[in-house]
Structure formats: structure tokens, C-alpha cells
Design a protein around this motif. Structure first.
Motif, short mmCIF file in Angstrom:
data_model
loop_
_atom_site.label_atom_id
_atom_site.label_comp_id
_atom_site.label_asym_id
_atom_site.label_seq_id
_atom_site.Cartn_x
_atom_site.Cartn_y
_atom_site.Cartn_z
N SER A 29 14.19 -0.47 -7.72
CA SER A 29 12.90 -1.05 -8.12
C SER A 29 12.61 -0.82 -9.60
O SER A 29 11.47 -0.96 -10.04
CB SER A 29 11.77 -0.44 -7.28
N SER A 30 13.64 -0.51 -10.37
CA SER A 30 13.43 -0.14 -11.78
C SER A 30 12.77 -1.25 -12.60
O SER A 30 12.02 -0.96 -13.52
CB SER A 30 14.75 0.29 -12.43
N GLU A 31 13.03 -2.50 -12.27
CA GLU A 31 12.43 -3.61 -13.04
C GLU A 31 10.93 -3.72 -12.84
O GLU A 31 10.23 -4.28 -13.68
CB GLU A 31 13.11 -4.92 -12.70
N VAL A 32 10.41 -3.22 -11.74
CA VAL A 32 8.97 -3.30 -11.47
C VAL A 32 8.33 -1.92 -11.37
O VAL A 32 7.13 -1.83 -11.07
CB VAL A 32 8.69 -4.11 -10.19
N GLN A 33 9.09 -0.87 -11.62
CA GLN A 33 8.57 0.49 -11.45
C GLN A 33 7.29 0.72 -12.25
O GLN A 33 6.36 1.38 -11.77
CB GLN A 33 9.63 1.51 -11.85
N HIS A 34 7.19 0.14 -13.45
CA HIS A 34 5.99 0.32 -14.28
C HIS A 34 4.76 -0.35 -13.66
O HIS A 34 3.63 -0.02 -14.02
CB HIS A 34 6.24 -0.24 -15.69
N LEU A 35 4.95 -1.24 -12.70
CA LEU A 35 3.84 -1.91 -12.02
C LEU A 35 3.44 -1.21 -10.72
O LEU A 35 2.37 -1.48 -10.18
CB LEU A 35 4.22 -3.36 -11.70
N LEU A 36 4.29 -0.34 -10.23
CA LEU A 36 4.05 0.32 -8.94
C LEU A 36 3.19 1.56 -9.13
O LEU A 36 3.63 2.70 -8.99
CB LEU A 36 5.39 0.66 -8.28
N VAL A 53 1.24 -3.70 -2.02
CA VAL A 53 -0.14 -4.06 -2.30
C VAL A 53 -0.77 -2.90 -3.03
O VAL A 53 -0.78 -1.76 -2.54
CB VAL A 53 -0.91 -4.38 -1.00
N LEU A 54 -1.29 -3.19 -4.21
CA LEU A 54 -1.90 -2.16 -5.04
C LEU A 54 -3.39 -2.03 -4.74
O LEU A 54 -4.00 -2.93 -4.14
CB LEU A 54 -1.71 -2.49 -6.51
N ALA A 55 -3.98 -0.94 -5.18
CA ALA A 55 -5.40 -0.67 -4.93
C ALA A 55 -6.29 -1.75 -5.51
O ALA A 55 -7.37 -2.03 -4.97
CB ALA A 55 -5.78 0.69 -5.50
N ASN A 56 -5.85 -2.42 -6.58
CA ASN A 56 -6.67 -3.46 -7.19
C ASN A 56 -6.47 -4.83 -6.54
O ASN A 56 -7.01 -5.82 -7.00
CB ASN A 56 -6.41 -3.55 -8.70
N GLY A 57 -5.70 -4.89 -5.44
CA GLY A 57 -5.52 -6.13 -4.70
C GLY A 57 -4.40 -7.02 -5.21
O GLY A 57 -4.24 -8.13 -4.72
N VAL A 60 3.08 -6.62 -5.91
CA VAL A 60 4.33 -6.49 -6.67
C VAL A 60 5.47 -6.64 -5.68
O VAL A 60 5.45 -6.02 -4.61
CB VAL A 60 4.42 -5.11 -7.36
N THR A 61 6.47 -7.46 -6.02
CA THR A 61 7.61 -7.67 -5.14
C THR A 61 8.91 -7.34 -5.87
O THR A 61 8.99 -7.45 -7.09
CB THR A 61 7.67 -9.11 -4.63
N TRP A 62 9.92 -6.95 -5.10
CA TRP A 62 11.25 -6.71 -5.66
C TRP A 62 12.28 -6.84 -4.54
O TRP A 62 11.96 -6.78 -3.37
CB TRP A 62 11.32 -5.34 -6.33
N GLY A 63 13.52 -7.06 -4.93
CA GLY A 63 14.61 -7.24 -3.98
C GLY A 63 15.18 -8.64 -4.09
O GLY A 63 15.01 -9.32 -5.11
N LEU A 64 15.86 -9.09 -3.05
CA LEU A 64 16.49 -10.41 -3.07
C LEU A 64 15.45 -11.53 -3.11
O LEU A 64 14.56 -11.58 -2.25
CB LEU A 64 17.38 -10.59 -1.84
N PRO A 65 15.54 -12.44 -4.08
CA PRO A 65 14.58 -13.55 -4.16
C PRO A 65 14.50 -14.38 -2.88
O PRO A 65 13.42 -14.80 -2.48
CB PRO A 65 15.10 -14.38 -5.33
N ALA A 66 15.61 -14.61 -2.22
CA ALA A 66 15.63 -15.42 -1.01
C ALA A 66 14.81 -14.81 0.13
O ALA A 66 14.40 -15.50 1.05
CB ALA A 66 17.07 -15.64 -0.55
N TYR A 67 14.56 -13.51 0.05
CA TYR A 67 13.78 -12.82 1.08
C TYR A 67 12.40 -12.39 0.59
O TYR A 67 11.77 -11.55 1.20
CB TYR A 67 14.56 -11.60 1.59
#
Length: 88
Positions: A29-36, A53-57, A60-67
């Protein structure tokens, strides 16, 4: 701890997330870690992605785009209360 076919994601008491397993399936999840930050819930897809789902609603997603690992087409996702994955 939540899991999909090949990766795990753990929500820590600090509201941050750590991941492991197959990198393409969400184990990296390194590409989105700063958002988590201030994560309230993690939802795995049946295949190879995660949504947080973050506290502010926001979501953030990560992993295979097809899924579902790439939600850029529907961003920004705001005021989200719940996310549900389908099985394909």
C-alpha cells in the motif's frame, strides 16, 4: 485484520494501516500510505484489492484495478458511510 485472496490489511489503533502479502493484490500500500490516516474501516474485495473508509468520509483504494484497487474514475468519494465488495 482483513484479507483477500493473497494479501492482508491490518487497521491499527492509531488509525493507520499496514499491509502484507502479494504486492499486486494489495499487499503493498506504499503508493497510498500517505492517505491512510484516520482510517475507520477496511473492506477487502473478493479478488485483489482493498478500500479504506476514513473518518472524514473519503475512500482510499489500492490493489489490482480490475478488483477495485483503482477508484480514480469516481474520485473524490466523499461522505461515504459504507463500502461493499461484490464477488465478480
Amino acid at each position: 485484520v482483513k484479507a483477500n485472496m493473497r494479501a492482508f490489511a491490518a487497521l491499527l489503533s492509531t488509525g493507520s494501516v499496514i499491509t502484507w502479502g502479494h504486492p499486486r493484490y494489495g499487499g503493498d500500500s506504499s503508493e497510498v500510505q500517505h492517505l491512510l490516516i484516520d482510517v475507520e474501516r477496511i473492506h477487502p474485495s473478493k479478488g485483489g484489492a482493498f478500500a479504506a473508509v476514513l473518518a472524514n468520509g473519503t475512500v482510499v483504494t489500492w490493489g489490482l484495478p480490475a478488483y477495485g484497487g483503482d477508484s480514480s474514475a469516481v474520485q473524490p468519494l466523499r461522505n461515504v458511510r459504507q463500502v461493499q465488495a461484490t464477488s465478480g
